[in-house]
Design a protein around this motif. Structure first.
Motif, short mmCIF file in Angstrom:
data_model
loop_
_atom_site.label_atom_id
_atom_site.label_comp_id
_atom_site.label_asym_id
_atom_site.label_seq_id
_atom_site.Cartn_x
_atom_site.Cartn_y
_atom_site.Cartn_z
N GLU A 1 6.54 -4.10 -1.28
CA GLU A 1 7.51 -3.54 -0.35
C GLU A 1 8.04 -2.19 -0.80
OE1 GLU A 1 11.28 -4.93 2.44
OE2 GLU A 1 10.69 -6.16 0.73
N LYS A 2 8.01 -1.91 -2.09
CA LYS A 2 8.51 -0.62 -2.57
C LYS A 2 7.72 0.56 -1.99
CE LYS A 2 5.72 -0.62 -6.82
NZ LYS A 2 5.77 -0.58 -8.32
N TYR A 3 6.52 0.29 -1.46
CA TYR A 3 5.70 1.35 -0.88
C TYR A 3 5.94 1.54 0.62
CZ TYR A 3 2.87 1.04 -5.17
OH TYR A 3 2.44 1.05 -6.47
N GLN A 4 6.77 0.70 1.22
CA GLN A 4 6.87 0.73 2.68
C GLN A 4 7.44 2.04 3.23
OE1 GLN A 4 5.86 -0.89 5.21
NE2 GLN A 4 5.32 -2.98 4.60
N ASP A 5 8.34 2.69 2.50
CA ASP A 5 8.87 3.97 2.99
C ASP A 5 7.77 5.02 3.02
OD1 ASP A 5 11.58 3.12 3.36
OD2 ASP A 5 11.89 3.26 1.20
N ALA A 6 6.90 5.01 2.00
CA ALA A 6 5.77 5.94 1.99
C ALA A 6 4.77 5.58 3.08
CB ALA A 6 5.09 5.94 0.62
N VAL A 7 4.54 4.30 3.29
CA VAL A 7 3.64 3.85 4.36
C VAL A 7 4.15 4.33 5.71
CG1 VAL A 7 2.82 1.82 5.62
CG2 VAL A 7 2.72 1.86 3.12
N THR A 8 5.46 4.18 5.92
CA THR A 8 6.07 4.64 7.17
C THR A 8 5.80 6.11 7.40
OG1 THR A 8 7.82 2.97 7.00
CG2 THR A 8 8.25 4.87 8.42
N ALA A 9 5.93 6.90 6.33
CA ALA A 9 5.73 8.35 6.44
C ALA A 9 4.28 8.73 6.67
CB ALA A 9 6.26 9.04 5.18
N ILE A 10 3.35 7.94 6.13
CA ILE A 10 1.94 8.28 6.23
C ILE A 10 1.30 7.72 7.49
CG2 ILE A 10 -0.34 7.96 5.19
CD1 ILE A 10 1.24 10.01 3.73
N SER A 11 1.29 6.40 7.63
CA SER A 11 0.57 5.81 8.76
C SER A 11 1.48 5.46 9.94
CB SER A 11 -0.20 4.56 8.32
OG SER A 11 0.69 3.55 7.86
N GLY A 12 2.72 5.09 9.66
CA GLY A 12 3.63 4.79 10.76
C GLY A 12 3.89 6.00 11.62
N SER A 13 4.24 7.12 10.98
CA SER A 13 4.48 8.38 11.69
C SER A 13 3.22 9.21 11.85
CB SER A 13 5.54 9.20 10.94
OG SER A 13 6.77 8.51 10.85
#
Length: 268
Positions: A161-173
């Motif tokens: 879960e610690k990677y979720q903010d980066a995931v949001t920035a990369i694939s989510g957005s």
């Protein structure tokens, strides 16, 4: 996979995308209950997919899996409403951007397993990229259930879960960044004298073909770019101009901004 009832709370674009994926994966509309603040939206989904529509409390009663697809600012109110109704053993799947599993767990019983999901909009055409993270009470079987649910909408990757903010920035957005590039290239084509429909077809197919080439060959992006970039040629001139304008640095700064915003929303 044998399933009991699934409650889908929030019937917006992503909620419907997931619903359609579940039905493609073999779920029956009779196994799914949907809710939404807009009665007319529920009526649309009942007519389109053969699901049942109820209120939030009625939806979660007896449900084995509860999927929450609401705006983050609406989540506290929703959890206050349904929290007391969630039985031990229920799997709660959250598609609420920036909301941690710990935050949700603090509002539901300890017997509720929580899995956090960051999807993206290409899921609408079964080409999504979803990253999932287990909460404190979710085990491997829970992750498998969520992976199975999401598989019909595209690829699924389990991450800490610690990677979720980066995931949001990369694939989510990420789709927005690519659409921004496509939009800019189409406008450039028009400025160069191409009719808009021709410029659009050229750019869209170029984007699709390039993504397919990257995916199917496994080549490094730098290697594939260099294949197109002849010394002293047109592509080299274009890339040099992009570098002079700091496009690479701008993309990195933009993605960091998205990551920071996700952190702010999650309170991390």
């Amino acid at each position: 996979m044998t399933q009991r009832r699934l409650a889908l709370l929030g019937a917006g674009v992503m909620g419907e995308t997931l619903l359609a994926g579940l039905l493609r994966a073999g779920w029956s509309g009779s196994d799914v209950v949907v809710t939404d603040r807009r009665p007319e939206r529920c009526d649309e989904l009942v007519e389109r997919y053969g699901v049942t529509a109820t209120g939030n409390v009625e939806a979660v009663q007896g449900a084995e899996t509860v999927v929450v697809v609401v705006k983050p600012q609406d989540l506290d109110e929703l959890l206050a409403e349904i929290g007391p109704e969630l039985a031990d053993g229920v799997l709660l799947v959250s598609l609420c951007a920036g909301v941690t599993t710990a935050s949700i767990e603090s509002r539901v019983g300890p017997g509720v397993a929580v899995v956090r999901v960051m999807p993206n909009t290409p899921a609408q055409v079964s080409q999504g990229m979803a990253a999932i993270s287990a909460g404190a009470h979710a085990g491997p079987d829970d992750l498998v259930r969520v992976e199975t649910m999401l598989a019909a909408t595209g690829r699924v990757l389990s991450v800490p879960e610690k990677y979720q903010d980066a995931v949001t920035a990369i694939s989510g957005s990420g789709p927005a960044y690519l659409f921004y590039v496509v939009e800019s290239m189409i406008e450039a084509g028009v400025q160069l004298g191409l009719p808009r429909d021709i410029s659009t077809e050229l750019v869209v197919q170029t984007m699709l073909g390039s993504a397919t080439l990257l995916s199917q060959t496994g080549g490094h992006p730098t290697e594939l770019r260099e294949m197109v970039t002849s010394p002293g040629g047109t592509t080299a001139a274009a890339v040099r101009t992009l570098e002079q304008h700091g496009v690479r640095a701008a993309f990195m700064a933009a993605i960091e901004s998205a990551r920071d915003r996700s952190r702010l929303l999650s309170g991390s």
